[in-house]
Design an enzyme around this catalytic site. Sequence first.
Site, short mmCIF file in Angstrom:
data_model
loop_
_atom_site.label_atom_id
_atom_site.label_comp_id
_atom_site.label_asym_id
_atom_site.label_seq_id
_atom_site.Cartn_x
_atom_site.Cartn_y
_atom_site.Cartn_z
N ASN A 59 -38.58 -57.98 13.40
CA ASN A 59 -37.14 -58.18 13.15
C ASN A 59 -36.36 -56.88 12.96
O ASN A 59 -35.16 -56.83 13.22
CB ASN A 59 -36.92 -59.15 11.97
CG ASN A 59 -37.63 -58.74 10.71
OD1 ASN A 59 -38.46 -57.82 10.71
ND2 ASN A 59 -37.34 -59.41 9.61
N LYS A 82 -48.65 -49.47 13.61
CA LYS A 82 -48.82 -50.53 14.62
C LYS A 82 -47.59 -51.43 14.59
O LYS A 82 -47.38 -52.16 13.64
CB LYS A 82 -50.07 -51.37 14.34
CG LYS A 82 -50.34 -52.36 15.49
CD LYS A 82 -51.37 -53.42 15.14
CE LYS A 82 -50.78 -54.59 14.40
NZ LYS A 82 -49.74 -55.36 15.17
N GLY A 136 -44.66 -58.58 6.92
CA GLY A 136 -44.91 -59.76 7.76
C GLY A 136 -45.05 -61.02 6.92
O GLY A 136 -44.50 -61.12 5.83
N SER A 137 -45.81 -61.97 7.46
CA SER A 137 -45.91 -63.28 6.81
C SER A 137 -46.94 -63.30 5.69
O SER A 137 -47.84 -62.45 5.64
CB SER A 137 -46.29 -64.33 7.86
OG SER A 137 -47.64 -64.13 8.25
N VAL A 138 -46.84 -64.30 4.83
CA VAL A 138 -47.78 -64.45 3.72
C VAL A 138 -49.23 -64.67 4.22
O VAL A 138 -50.14 -63.99 3.74
CB VAL A 138 -47.35 -65.60 2.76
CG1 VAL A 138 -48.41 -65.85 1.69
CG2 VAL A 138 -46.02 -65.25 2.10
N PRO A 139 -49.48 -65.58 5.17
CA PRO A 139 -50.87 -65.78 5.62
C PRO A 139 -51.50 -64.49 6.16
O PRO A 139 -52.65 -64.18 5.85
CB PRO A 139 -50.75 -66.83 6.73
CG PRO A 139 -49.47 -67.54 6.48
CD PRO A 139 -48.56 -66.55 5.84
N THR A 140 -50.73 -63.71 6.94
CA THR A 140 -51.28 -62.45 7.47
C THR A 140 -51.46 -61.45 6.34
O THR A 140 -52.46 -60.72 6.30
CB THR A 140 -50.34 -61.86 8.56
OG1 THR A 140 -50.04 -62.90 9.50
CG2 THR A 140 -51.00 -60.72 9.29
N GLU A 160 -45.11 -56.46 2.00
CA GLU A 160 -43.72 -56.96 2.04
C GLU A 160 -43.77 -58.26 2.82
O GLU A 160 -43.83 -58.25 4.06
CB GLU A 160 -42.81 -55.96 2.76
CG GLU A 160 -42.65 -54.63 2.05
CD GLU A 160 -41.84 -54.73 0.77
OE1 GLU A 160 -41.26 -55.80 0.51
OE2 GLU A 160 -41.78 -53.74 0.03
N CYS A 219 -36.53 -61.59 6.09
CA CYS A 219 -37.43 -62.13 5.05
C CYS A 219 -36.73 -62.40 3.72
O CYS A 219 -37.10 -63.31 3.00
CB CYS A 219 -38.61 -61.20 4.84
SG CYS A 219 -38.11 -59.50 4.58
N GLU A 246 -40.78 -50.60 -1.31
CA GLU A 246 -40.31 -49.68 -0.28
C GLU A 246 -38.93 -49.20 -0.73
O GLU A 246 -38.25 -49.91 -1.48
CB GLU A 246 -40.22 -50.38 1.07
CG GLU A 246 -41.61 -50.79 1.53
CD GLU A 246 -41.70 -51.18 3.00
OE1 GLU A 246 -42.72 -50.81 3.60
OE2 GLU A 246 -40.80 -51.84 3.51
#
Length: 517
Positions: free
Chosen positions: A180, A203, A255-259, A277, A311, A491
């Site tokens: 994003n 990355k 990124g996302s919570v699961p990742t 984050e 987010c 951050e």
Amino acid sequence: KHKKAGRPLRRKMAQSVLSTMPGASTGTVVVKDPLNFWGGKRVTLGHEKNAEPVYEPATGRVMCQMVPCGAEEVDEAIKSAHSAYLIWRKMAGMERARVLLEAARIIRERRDNIAKLEVINNGKSITEALEDIDVSWHTIEYYAGLAGSLAGQHVQLPGGTFAYTRREPLGVCVGIGAWNYPFQIATWKSAPALACGNAMVFKPSPMTPVTAVILAEIYKEAGVPDGLFCVVQGGAETGTLLCHHPGVAKVSFTGSVPTGKKIMEMSSKGIKQVTLELGGKSPLIIFKDCELENAVKGALMANFLTQGQVCCNGTRVYVQRDIMPQFLEEVVKRTKTIPIGDPLLDDTRMGALISKPQLDKVLGYVSQAKKEGARVLCGGEPYIPSDPKLKGGYFMSPCVLDNCRDDMTCVKEEIFGPVMSVMPFNTEEEVIQRANNTTFGLASGVFTRDISRAHRVAENLEAGTCFINNYNISPVEVPFGGYKMSGFGRENGQVTMEYFSQLKTVIVEMGDVESLF
């Protein structure tokens, strides 16, 4: 001396794809340059294994191929970063600051071109992208200013003995970015890391691989040692290799919570430090004594920036019952007039979502909300702009949902699209309890003219940020990060220097050793 000799070549290199941007328009850009970068240059991989197409969201057209890095390439990049780190860590903070200031200057000089490339790869409006690039050079400038301030403490102990502390870099840090804010996240992670004396292997998201490598070229041109900021492309497999690599000291992930859970688990194998984050489902609370015009503008800013793919968005909008009708009327009126279309046009305010699957997912949330009893007041449908070249793009009309309840899917889960869920409330006590009834805790907001209430609500909301009478402003001077499952670490702000450094205690004995033996 050698730096000067190499300058003209470097300047040319960093403008390869950027130099074509002034004449570029939606649907025309093809990126052919290699997207991986280490050892101070773009790297062409010896294979095209598992290459993935990268799409232009506004047209649905393939703009380039992303070739992911395997174990061998990840290892090369980390070794390259480590050798640069050995040089960079020995430099004084002020020396590092000068290099970072030069990088900020180059970004400022090329902001229009970088922003244009960002839009073509990400789909957000050019107005927003220009601001993102400005935030990026501000960030690098800010951390350049802090680079010379890294210092420890001197502690006097009995008998003339003393101790001191040193704040030292961690080593090679890994940054894993989201799609994003591709360029901005790369600077949010790299600027404090480099200011503290670390190297970084970054990355980007496989969906937005093209601008992080521009940042790598700019750092090189500004004078960092070759390898100090490397870019490795890839998806989950490449991320796994980075998290497991013994040469990595820290992983900073957006990124996302699961990742995020997986990143933390993988990094734990090597006891690596982690900053996460993650997602959010942030509450925005609007009291009846608010300045309504500002509250409406705040709700729009809290939901529709970057097509709602933010987010910290305030997607659960709680409005005190007395003003609910006026609020809805005004918010719907404004939402209906948001200009959607070609993101490179100055008057566009909403571009395309990142991908076809993301668009389908968001539209799925809207139909699920209807099934559960929510009322669509506007939008929530695929949108086809009049310009024929945009007919394959991933556009949708921004959506306002009424008649929502706290137990609905659209209110509990992060949608990550332009969907605002509005709910009434009666009392302050009740709304705080409802606002906190979530596993997330990234941001929150409150609109009220009552100064005591504003601070009281801010104190009681379980979130890393609380906006009072505004929403979604993130100046680099203040820390940003989550509570609960929205992550930890920060951050931006001074505190981030602590997350990219470690403390060493040195004890100096000035007398004889008192031995028990």
